[in-house]
Design a protein around this motif. Sequence first.
Motif, PDB file in Angstrom:
ATOM      1  N   GLN A  66      -0.197   6.227  -3.661  1.00 35.22           N
ATOM      2  CA  GLN A  66      -0.487   7.430  -2.895  1.00 35.22           C
ATOM      3  C   GLN A  66      -1.989   7.665  -2.838  1.00 35.22           C
ATOM      4  O   GLN A  66      -2.656   7.815  -3.860  1.00 35.22           O
ATOM      5  N   GLU A 123       0.819  -1.221   0.000  1.00 38.36           N
ATOM      6  CA  GLU A 123       0.000   0.000   0.000  1.00 38.36           C
ATOM      7  C   GLU A 123       0.849   1.267   0.000  1.00 38.36           C
ATOM      8  O   GLU A 123       0.443   2.309  -0.531  1.00 38.36           O
ATOM      9  N   ASN A 124       2.057   1.168   0.535  1.00 38.15           N
ATOM     10  CA  ASN A 124       2.887   2.371   0.608  1.00 38.15           C
ATOM     11  C   ASN A 124       3.424   2.801  -0.763  1.00 38.15           C
ATOM     12  O   ASN A 124       3.953   3.907  -0.902  1.00 38.15           O
ATOM     13  N   ASP A 125       3.296   1.924  -1.762  1.00 40.58           N
ATOM     14  CA  ASP A 125       3.743   2.282  -3.104  1.00 40.58           C
ATOM     15  C   ASP A 125       2.664   3.026  -3.882  1.00 40.58           C
ATOM     16  O   ASP A 125       2.907   3.469  -5.014  1.00 40.58           O
ATOM     17  N   ALA A 150      -2.646   9.587   4.163  1.00 45.34           N
ATOM     18  CA  ALA A 150      -2.135   8.257   4.490  1.00 45.34           C
ATOM     19  C   ALA A 150      -3.275   7.240   4.413  1.00 45.34           C
ATOM     20  O   ALA A 150      -4.431   7.549   4.715  1.00 45.34           O
TER      21      ALA A 150
END
Length: 609
Positions: free
Chosen positions: A267, A263-265, A276
């Motif tokens: 935005q 998920e952090n890849d 976030a």
Amino acid sequence: MQSLSISLRLFITFFCAAIFAGALIVFVTPFSHAQEATTLLTIARVVINDDGGSYSPTSAFIQAYNPESPDDIVYSGNGATTTGEVPPGLYELLDDTSGMPDGYSSTWNCIGGVQIGNSVQINGEPEVTCIVVDDDIAPQLKLVKVVDNTTGGTATAHNWQLTATATTTTQRNFSDFGDSDAFHDVDASVVYTLSESGLPNYSAGSWDCGTTGHQVGNTVNLLPSEVVVCTITNTYAPGSGPTTGTLTLVKQVVNDDGGLADENDFQAQIDGDDVAWSSAIELAPGAHTASETNLPGYTAGSWGGDCASDGAVALLAGENKTCTITNDDVAVIKITPTVSVNNSPVVYSGAPQAAIVAGSVGGTVSDIKYDGSSAAPTDVGTYAVTTDFVPTDATNYNNLDDASAGDFTIEKTDPVCSVSGYTVIYDGFPHTATGSCLGISGETLAGLDLSGTTHNAISVYNDSWTFIDGIGNYNNDSGPVVDWIVYGFDGFLQPINDTAHQIGLALSVFKGGSTVPVKFQIKDANGNPIEAATLPIWVIPQMGSPMSSSVVESFYSEPATTGSLFKWDPVAQQYIYNWSTKGLQTGRWWRIYVVLDDGSVKSVTIGLK
């Protein structure tokens, strides 16, 4: 439950089939009906706990008996499947529910015979099966909003959203507007948390679920078959209540085709602003849009949860909404690169030569083979090249194993051939030109053929030589060579001084108008005079530069020779031509020529005074 579903009846059918197919424990009270047809009666119990119940009887009996003939009975003390043979009659079906908790239904269902309520009429059928189903009944929950506008508010119950969220499951969570009258099946023995959206200027009271449910604060836990209504009152109170809501975006990443992203890849964005994932973002009431930046190699699904498929969501004050989106990695269809030889052809060098192989994309070439051999070839030929290849971009391109890169050709080179002709005085023996052909390292090569230069007769020979490589690494070659077998010639004889042969003498000067005897001999290699096959040819003399020398030679008046051929003097073993100088310009040097049949031309200079 008051009736069996189609799926349950199918279950009972298959259950009965299983009973008839297997071994059964039979408890039958003996009876004597020798003259009557009997029926194989099976009774069984099925307990269904699909709505949160936990009933699991171990000692509750089931039975089927004929009140008019008490000995005709089929009985199971613990509810296990039991079969017995019984005569025709009306049999009462009994399920021991003394230990069954509230919230369960007990229903008999028979296949075969004629069921009448909790009884079955048996009329001599071969088989009858009766199953009692003890099924937990789902509790029901309704949420109700009460609005107190005594002090001037105008909101209605519809302005609130009421939500029940289970702590252990999400299958029966629900949300309703505050004015909904719907009851919802929920799971028994599961704690549900009650919540509502907020509204500015309204203060929320406490939830009230009456005395039926098991309420603790804003949670409630229902038993099977309970029907509970939970109410919450909101009172208009200017300045109170929430002024914002929250929106949480949740990302799910599916990596089932080799992807590595999380998920952090990706935005997350709300109204174009980065946020976030999985964080409750406080927002003003109104319309908002959830979005994200996707990654190459992934497909984005539609937004879900509280968002429309395009990410649109309306948020009220006090509302807490969640929107979800799933990104799935795309199966990469890799491209198969190619490899090729870049330096073919090359010329034979006498040493091993390697092919230069490159891929159609960046990568590493290894294990180059030539016709299956790892050794780089030396000899001339065409070699099929194979190689392994590992692309730098292994994500999009396949590796190659033993792939064809085309042909690598080593071409023939030219030999260095040097052939020298010969000029020899006739001796009657054969003579041959000399020479050699050298290879790339200076080695002498076999294959030079000089046989066409071998002669023993007097002549000028315009010969040729050939080179044919027997190994196969050199080009064939050929070339011309002049070979010459000539007469021995010691110069012109007296009275002419041949200063080219008679060193120290002056050039002869004759009286103009006289006859000049021109004499010479031709010899073999041993110095013996010989006669030519054809007479030498007299060439008209050529006048040269002026001269002033005096006459030094005798005056000759012999008859002049006519024609263009010398005469042979067999006695003197010489050739002679009497040249008449009458009419020729005096005070000049003259060049006299003779052409021999060996191809040579002899000449001498005299003066006329």
